[in-house]
Scaffold this active site. Structure first.
Site, PDB file in Angstrom:
ATOM      1  N   ARG A  38       6.131 -22.758  -2.727  1.00 31.76           N
ATOM      2  CA  ARG A  38       6.076 -23.384  -4.056  1.00 31.76           C
ATOM      3  C   ARG A  38       6.603 -24.826  -4.017  1.00 31.76           C
ATOM      4  NH1 ARG A  38       7.758 -18.401  -8.068  1.00 31.76           N
ATOM      5  NH2 ARG A  38       5.631 -17.798  -8.533  1.00 31.76           N
ATOM      6  N   LYS A 201       0.286   0.075 -11.280  1.00 30.72           N
ATOM      7  CA  LYS A 201      -0.165   0.844 -12.444  1.00 30.72           C
ATOM      8  C   LYS A 201      -1.390   0.264 -13.119  1.00 30.72           C
ATOM      9  CE  LYS A 201       4.288   2.677 -13.817  1.00 30.72           C
ATOM     10  NZ  LYS A 201       5.296   2.661 -14.866  1.00 30.72           N
ATOM     11  N   GLY A 354       2.127 -13.794  -6.599  1.00 28.53           N
ATOM     12  CA  GLY A 354       3.045 -12.658  -6.569  1.00 28.53           C
ATOM     13  C   GLY A 354       2.882 -11.803  -5.327  1.00 28.53           C
ATOM     14  N   GLY A 377       2.317 -13.767 -12.572  1.00 26.50           N
ATOM     15  CA  GLY A 377       2.157 -13.417 -13.987  1.00 26.50           C
ATOM     16  C   GLY A 377       1.160 -14.335 -14.676  1.00 26.50           C
TER      17      GLY A 377
HETATM   18  P1  AMP Z   1       1.812  -4.799  -9.358  1.00 25.04           P
HETATM   19  O1  AMP Z   1       3.108  -5.500  -9.685  1.00 25.04           O
HETATM   20  O2  AMP Z   1       1.284  -3.943 -10.431  1.00 25.04           O
HETATM   21  O3  AMP Z   1       0.783  -5.758  -8.770  1.00 25.04           O
HETATM   22  O4  AMP Z   1       2.145  -3.785  -8.222  1.00 25.04           O
HETATM   23  C1  AMP Z   1       2.578  -4.139  -6.966  1.00 25.04           C
HETATM   24  C2  AMP Z   1       3.306  -2.983  -6.406  1.00 25.04           C
HETATM   25  O5  AMP Z   1       2.438  -1.873  -6.356  1.00 25.04           O
HETATM   26  C3  AMP Z   1       3.793  -3.187  -4.991  1.00 25.04           C
HETATM   27  O6  AMP Z   1       5.179  -3.368  -5.034  1.00 25.04           O
HETATM   28  C4  AMP Z   1       3.406  -1.899  -4.284  1.00 25.04           C
HETATM   29  O7  AMP Z   1       4.477  -1.329  -3.582  1.00 25.04           O
HETATM   30  C5  AMP Z   1       2.997  -0.989  -5.426  1.00 25.04           C
HETATM   31  N1  AMP Z   1       2.017   0.019  -5.018  1.00 25.04           N
HETATM   32  C6  AMP Z   1       0.852  -0.173  -4.371  1.00 25.04           C
HETATM   33  N2  AMP Z   1       0.247   0.992  -4.087  1.00 25.04           N
HETATM   34  C7  AMP Z   1       1.046   1.974  -4.565  1.00 25.04           C
HETATM   35  C8  AMP Z   1       0.975   3.386  -4.563  1.00 25.04           C
HETATM   36  N3  AMP Z   1      -0.056   4.020  -4.003  1.00 25.04           N
HETATM   37  N4  AMP Z   1       1.974   4.069  -5.150  1.00 25.04           N
HETATM   38  C9  AMP Z   1       3.013   3.428  -5.704  1.00 25.04           C
HETATM   39  N5  AMP Z   1       3.144   2.088  -5.736  1.00 25.04           N
HETATM   40  C10 AMP Z   1       2.174   1.365  -5.161  1.00 25.04           C
END
Ligand code: AMP
Length: 400
Positions: A38, A201, A354, A377
């Site tokens: 950054r 999620k 991110g 974000g």
């Molecule tokens: P996000 O902030 O929604 O982009 O999510 C990123 C996070 O999703 C990372 O820290 C990963 O560890 C988590 N992640 C990816 N695949 C899985 C999974 N199958 N089960 C649980 N967490 C996950």
């Protein structure tokens, strides 16, 4: 409407320029910067101002301190800027206090002053106009080069712009680059256009999924969110992450994709474990055979091969969200393999910031990507089709 570029401003010798940067870099337990991407990304704008013999005042936040906290001082950033710019960086001891003001007054042409962490002042996150006014005293020109915070209506991003007319405020080169890649991508992608969406999620990415669906030709859904989709299709997913309340939403997305003719891919095999831990035993199973008490933590080899086939003919790839828990090596292979396949593609490759940016670094293929966003974000909000307050504040009528 368009966003004004720093190049359209009439910057001259001795002009004071206030640049809102995003120096929110990761630090280790000793306060060393572990990734200075950054800071390096902000250099073109800073150098442009220095080349015009301006007096440059830099401001940023770092972490989320509540008031003054030396742990979140920007001193390590000043040191790294000194190394990168090869010139003295004057560090203020405060944000809008006596020290910052007197150092700003003494600033010479071609000099750089870095203010302390903006979040040491409560007014920053409150978008307080009084605090913004004080910040605006540091420069007769205002530049926003902090894409990573442009989705926040904070004083140094939004309220401050009210103290400048259209000839005295603009976007820096980094912000312009982010907008160029992300906006244009959504408006006019070269087709076929593939979006890879992953992460933990569905709830976190729902807005982006809905906004992207009518724009893409293909979509790959991986990571934890894939399990809500598999469950919506009637599959057993064991203890994998599922948002039951979003199963209907997942069904709607699957139906909508079919209606629009979007080719939607889900993983066909997984690396599963009884728990999320480095020491857990793992198995490799197809999506039909996830054991009842196990959870899917990465995509398997068959999925990465399938996704590679889907990548073959695409001209534009947008990737946001990892395919598994890539922070743990055991569950990183699927994401890393896919990163390598994406790297090999001749498509335009845009990486959301991110976690996805960290993953690309971990895979060692940063240089193969067309553009890696510096804002996780902020890029997600753009993909959701939202208007970012920091960008809106810099829009001017065409012809102005
Ligand atoms: P996000 O902030 O929604 O982009 O999510 C990123 C996070 O999703 C990372 O820290 C990963 O560890 C988590 N992640 C990816 N695949 C899985 C999974 N199958 N089960 C649980 N967490 C996950």
């Amino acid at each position: 409407m368009h966003i004004k570029s720093i190049k359209e401003l009439e910057l001259g010798a001795g002009d004071r320029v206030f640049i809102r940067c995003d120096f929110n870099v990761p630090l280790d337990e000793y306060g060393n910067i572990t990734d200075d991407r950054r800071i390096r990304a902000a250099l073109p704008t800073i150098r442009y101002c220095l080349d015009n013999d301006c007096k440059v005042v830099l401001a940023s936040h770092l972490g989320r301190p509540k008031g003054y906290d030396p742990k979140y001082s920007l001193k390590p950033v000043a040191k790294r800027l000194h190394t990168l710019l090869k010139q003295e960086i004057i560090m203020a001891q405060d944000v809008v206090g006596e020290d910052a003001k007197s150092k700003a007054k003494k600033l010479q042409e071609g000099g750089v002053l870095l203010l302390e962490n903006l979040r040491f002042e409560a007014g920053e996150t409150k978008n307080d106009p009084e605090f913004a006014k004080e910040l605006s005293q540091f420069g007769e020109f205002y530049i926003n080069d902090a894409f990573g915070v442009s989705h926040r209506a904070h004083a140094s991003v939004e309220a401050i712009t009210r103290f400048y007319d259209k000839n005295h405020k603009a976007a820096g080169f980094l912000l312009l680059k982010e907008i160029k890649y992300l906006y244009k991508l959504l408006e006019n992608p070269t087709r076929p256009f593939l979006a890879i969406v992953g992460g933990s999620k569905v709830s976190g990415k729902l807005g982006a999924l809905i906004n992207l669906l009518p724009k893409v030709d293909k979509m790959i859904i991986g990571g934890g969110m894939a399990f809500t989709f598999l469950k919506a299709l009637g599959e057993e997913v064991g203890k994998s992450l599922v948002e039951d309340e979003l199963i209907d939403e997942a069904k709607n997305i699957l139906d909508e994709a079919a209606k629009l003719g979007v080719k939607l891919y889900l993983p066909v095999d997984f690396v599963v474990a009884p728990e999320l831990s480095e020491d857990a035993p793992v198995k490799f199973v197809t999506f039909k055979e996830i054991p009842k008490d196990w959870m899917g933590l990465d995509i398997g080899l068959a999925s990465t091969r399938l996704f590679r086939e889907a990548l073959n003919d695409v001209q534009t790839i947008l990737w946001n969200g990892p395919m598994g828990v890539f922070e743990i090596d055991k569950f990183a292979r699927g994401s890393i393999k896919l990163a390598n396949y994406v790297a090999e593609s001749y498509a335009t490759k845009i990486i959301g910031g991110g976690d996805t940016a960290s993953l690309i670094s971990k895979a060692g293929v940063d240089d193969e990507m067309t553009f890696i966003s510096t804002g996780g974000g902020a890029s997600l909000e753009l993909l959701e089709g939202k208007e970012l307050p920091g960008i809106k504040a810099l829009m001017v009528e065409d012809g102005q």
